[in-house]
Design a protein around this motif. Structure first.
Motif, mmCIF file in Angstrom:
data_model
loop_
_atom_site.group_PDB
_atom_site.id
_atom_site.type_symbol
_atom_site.label_atom_id
_atom_site.label_comp_id
_atom_site.label_asym_id
_atom_site.label_seq_id
_atom_site.Cartn_x
_atom_site.Cartn_y
_atom_site.Cartn_z
ATOM 1 N N LYS A 1 0.806 -1.221 0.000
ATOM 2 C CA LYS A 1 0.000 0.000 0.000
ATOM 3 C C LYS A 1 0.837 1.268 0.000
ATOM 4 O O LYS A 1 0.557 2.201 -0.766
ATOM 5 N N ALA A 2 1.854 1.324 0.812
ATOM 6 C CA ALA A 2 2.671 2.542 0.881
ATOM 7 C C ALA A 2 3.343 2.819 -0.456
ATOM 8 O O ALA A 2 3.361 3.967 -0.935
ATOM 9 N N LYS A 3 3.864 1.777 -1.080
ATOM 10 C CA LYS A 3 4.548 1.947 -2.373
ATOM 11 C C LYS A 3 3.569 2.375 -3.462
ATOM 12 O O LYS A 3 3.837 3.319 -4.217
ATOM 13 N N TYR A 4 2.435 1.701 -3.522
ATOM 14 C CA TYR A 4 1.491 1.998 -4.591
ATOM 15 C C TYR A 4 0.820 3.363 -4.400
ATOM 16 O O TYR A 4 0.571 4.082 -5.377
ATOM 17 N N ALA A 5 0.532 3.731 -3.168
ATOM 18 C CA ALA A 5 -0.051 5.050 -2.917
ATOM 19 C C ALA A 5 0.915 6.150 -3.326
ATOM 20 O O ALA A 5 0.514 7.162 -3.916
ATOM 21 N N ALA A 6 2.198 5.954 -3.028
ATOM 22 C CA ALA A 6 3.199 6.949 -3.427
ATOM 23 C C ALA A 6 3.267 7.087 -4.944
ATOM 24 O O ALA A 6 3.462 8.186 -5.478
ATOM 25 N N MET A 7 3.090 5.970 -5.667
ATOM 26 C CA MET A 7 3.055 6.030 -7.133
ATOM 27 C C MET A 7 1.898 6.894 -7.614
ATOM 28 O O MET A 7 2.059 7.732 -8.520
ATOM 29 N N VAL A 8 0.731 6.674 -7.027
ATOM 30 C CA VAL A 8 -0.452 7.440 -7.423
ATOM 31 C C VAL A 8 -0.206 8.931 -7.212
ATOM 32 O O VAL A 8 -0.460 9.757 -8.093
ATOM 33 N N THR A 9 0.298 9.274 -6.038
ATOM 34 C CA THR A 9 0.558 10.681 -5.716
ATOM 35 C C THR A 9 1.605 11.264 -6.652
ATOM 36 O O THR A 9 1.470 12.396 -7.134
ATOM 37 N N ARG A 10 2.635 10.512 -6.934
ATOM 38 C CA ARG A 10 3.721 10.999 -7.779
ATOM 39 C C ARG A 10 3.263 11.200 -9.227
ATOM 40 O O ARG A 10 3.646 12.168 -9.873
ATOM 41 N N GLU A 11 2.420 10.302 -9.727
ATOM 42 C CA GLU A 11 2.061 10.377 -11.148
ATOM 43 C C GLU A 11 0.862 11.271 -11.442
ATOM 44 O O GLU A 11 0.793 11.833 -12.539
ATOM 45 N N MET A 12 -0.110 11.374 -10.504
ATOM 46 C CA MET A 12 -1.275 12.200 -10.845
ATOM 47 C C MET A 12 -1.661 13.201 -9.767
ATOM 48 O O MET A 12 -2.627 13.932 -9.924
ATOM 49 N N GLY A 13 -0.880 13.288 -8.674
ATOM 50 C CA GLY A 13 -1.034 14.388 -7.742
ATOM 51 C C GLY A 13 -2.040 14.216 -6.625
ATOM 52 O O GLY A 13 -2.261 15.147 -5.847
ATOM 53 N N LYS A 14 -2.652 13.058 -6.500
ATOM 54 C CA LYS A 14 -3.629 12.824 -5.431
ATOM 55 C C LYS A 14 -2.954 12.956 -4.065
ATOM 56 O O LYS A 14 -1.880 12.374 -3.847
ATOM 57 N N PRO A 15 -3.531 13.695 -3.113
ATOM 58 C CA PRO A 15 -2.941 13.761 -1.771
ATOM 59 C C PRO A 15 -2.719 12.361 -1.199
ATOM 60 O O PRO A 15 -3.556 11.467 -1.362
ATOM 61 N N ILE A 16 -1.603 12.161 -0.532
ATOM 62 C CA ILE A 16 -1.151 10.826 -0.145
ATOM 63 C C ILE A 16 -2.158 10.083 0.726
ATOM 64 O O ILE A 16 -2.348 8.868 0.575
ATOM 65 N N ALA A 17 -2.825 10.788 1.626
ATOM 66 C CA ALA A 17 -3.810 10.103 2.478
ATOM 67 C C ALA A 17 -4.954 9.554 1.629
ATOM 68 O O ALA A 17 -5.463 8.449 1.889
ATOM 69 N N GLU A 18 -5.361 10.293 0.610
ATOM 70 C CA GLU A 18 -6.409 9.798 -0.286
ATOM 71 C C GLU A 18 -5.900 8.648 -1.145
ATOM 72 O O GLU A 18 -6.649 7.715 -1.463
ATOM 73 N N ALA A 19 -4.642 8.700 -1.537
ATOM 74 C CA ALA A 19 -4.060 7.623 -2.335
ATOM 75 C C ALA A 19 -4.019 6.324 -1.539
ATOM 76 O O ALA A 19 -4.309 5.244 -2.071
ATOM 77 N N GLU A 20 -3.666 6.410 -0.278
ATOM 78 C CA GLU A 20 -3.661 5.213 0.574
ATOM 79 C C GLU A 20 -5.069 4.655 0.726
ATOM 80 O O GLU A 20 -5.275 3.435 0.694
ATOM 81 N N ALA A 21 -6.046 5.550 0.867
ATOM 82 C CA ALA A 21 -7.437 5.108 0.966
ATOM 83 C C ALA A 21 -7.883 4.423 -0.325
ATOM 84 O O ALA A 21 -8.669 3.454 -0.289
ATOM 85 N N GLU A 22 -7.392 4.894 -1.472
ATOM 86 C CA GLU A 22 -7.732 4.264 -2.739
ATOM 87 C C GLU A 22 -7.230 2.825 -2.794
ATOM 88 O O GLU A 22 -7.956 1.911 -3.215
#
Length: 459
Positions: free
Chosen positions: A61-82
């Motif tokens: 989860k931590a790795k994939y959420a960071a990818m989401v945030t890095r590539e499309m800008g979603k705030p990290i807490a929301e990326a982890e929730a995704e």
């Protein structure tokens, strides 16, 4: 070549070579072959893959959420929730798919015939960047449980996420070839849809792209599920709990930096309470923190691409020029990256841009209604029909009014959201077909009648 850009600073993350025609052909051949074997695996065993998918998602989860945030800008807490929501969806279908796909007995005078749910084959999944993991796993969990295979054509600004999905599926023990990610240009899609090894298509994206894919799929006589644009109404009646409605409205509009088909976009408020609602809403907007999406207290990160920001600002300018009142925001921020502030436009009327067009970013349009009947008419005065919200203390009245709202979902005293328990999708130019729930898992199956006649005794 596909280039991944960090929208928080405009820097290049990486470049990726496009897959050529030979690679595409091998992927389709492998998927078709693997799916023929997969469909014969008992569903009680197939759902084991979903359990493993959920474990892989949570462990990374931590790795994939960071990818989401890095590539499309979603705030990290929301990326982890995704990522967590993806895992929950897999768990949900692992538990419920055997029930949802069990043969249904159709009693008659002479027979006990059944309706069976057989897989269609390999489904082409054309997915967007705004929820780069959720949009895929929302489709994939029920599709794999039903016995289908899948080919993913992801948005080209999230290639790192697209390849990570392939990694997750391998780690989860997906049968070799049953799933592949293709890094290709959109021009390659039509030929893939036409290919006999593709049985059906699912798309989440813009209405314009949906019309193109629908045409291509229809020409090839392929089943489609289309989840397209939206201009969701958030209706606040005079008897609503204004404090709670305004609090939820802020989240409903600005989650994911406003970049979702089911973000609330048009806030239709009865005139008698409109001033107070706008005051409360603007107070909530002012409290949002804009900044680095990797910081946990950030609410508003960058928009995903520069051209999206430019389009949104043009919509804001046209709406103001038509007579709307700017209450907050209204112009790009002087920051590195693609930042647009949370913006509030009041006194919006039906002929204005922010009412007529989908605003895919952090812009809220407030429309004042004379009464409840006028509010429902305004809500329906759109080409879209995805989600909606209705706020009233009189829940029974809310239920009655909900039947008059032209949308795939109505949330009474809540925020529109997708949930594995409930079907999700739209009407009008928001698309057709459903994902999630029992109806979602039955979209990519052959609903087959098996008629059983009376057996004759042997001599």
């Amino acid at each position: 070549m596909i280039t991944s850009i960090n929208p928080a600073n405009g820097d290049q993350i990486a470049t990726y070579e496009l897959h050529d025609d030979a690679y595409i052909d091998r992927a389709l051949a492998s998927a078709a072959s693997a799916q023929k074997r997969w469909r014969r695996v008992p569903i009680e065993e197939r759902v084991g893959l979903l359990v493993s998918m959920a474990k892989s998602l949570r462990s990374g989860k931590a790795k994939y959420a960071a990818m989401v945030t890095r590539e499309m800008g979603k705030p990290i807490a929301e990326a982890e929730a995704e990522i967590e929501k993806c895992a929950y969806n897999c768990d949900f279908y692992a538990e419920h798919a055997p029930e949802y796909l069990a043969d249904e007995v159709v009693p008659s005078n002479a027979t006990e015939s059944v309706v069976a749910f057989d897989p269609l084959g390999v489904v082409l999944a054309i997915m967007p960047w705004n929820y780069p993991f959720w949009q895929f796993f929302r489709f994939a969990a029920p599709a794999f449980a039903a016995g289908n295979g899948a080919i993913l054509k992801h948005a080209n600004n999230v290639p790192e996420c697209a390849l990570a999905i392939e990694e997750i599926m391998r780690e989860a023990g997906c049968p070799e070839g049953l799933f592949s990610t293709l890094l290709i240009e959109p021009s390659k899609v039509a030929a893939i849809i036409e290919d006999d090894r593709i049985a059906a298509v699912t798309l989440t994206g813009s209405t314009e792209v949906g019309a193109i894919v629908a045409s291509q799929s229809g020409k090839a006589l392929k089943k489609q599920v289309l989840e397209l644009g939206g201009s969701d109404p958030f209706i606040v009646l005079a008897d609503a709990d204004l404090e709670e409605a305004a609090k939820v409205a802020v989240k409903a509009r600005y989650i994911n930096v406003g970049q979702s088909c089911v973000n609330a976009k048009r806030f239709i408020v009865e005139e008698v309470v409109a001033d107070r609602f706008v005051e409360l809403f603007c107070e909530g907007v002012a409290a949002l923190k804009i900044g680095d999406p990797m910081e946990r207290d950030t609410n508003i990160g960058p928009m995903a691409r520069k051209n999206l920001l430019s389009t949104l600002h043009n919509q804001v300018e046209r709406t103001i020029a038509s007579g709307a009142t700017l209450k907050a925001g209204g112009k790009p921020l002087d920051l590195d990256g693609f930042y647009y502030p949370p913006t509030v436009l009041d006194d919006v009327t039906p002929e204005m841009t922010a009412f007529r067009e989908e605003t895919f970013g952090p812009v809220a349009a407030v429309i004042r209604a004379r009464d409840a009947e006028h509010a429902i008419a305004l809500a329906n005065d759109t080409e879209f029909g995805l989600g909606s919200a209705l706020w009233t203390r009189d829940v029974e009245r809310g239920k009655r009014l909900a039947r008059d709202i032209e949308a795939g979902a109505v949330f009474i005293n809540g925020m529109t959201a997708s949930d594995p328990r409930y079907p999700f999708g739209g009407i009008k130019r928001s698309g057709y077909g459903r994902e999630l729930g029992v109806y979602g898992i039955r979209e990519f199956v052959n609903i087959k009648t098996v008629w059983i006649g009376p057996a004759k005794a042997t001599k």
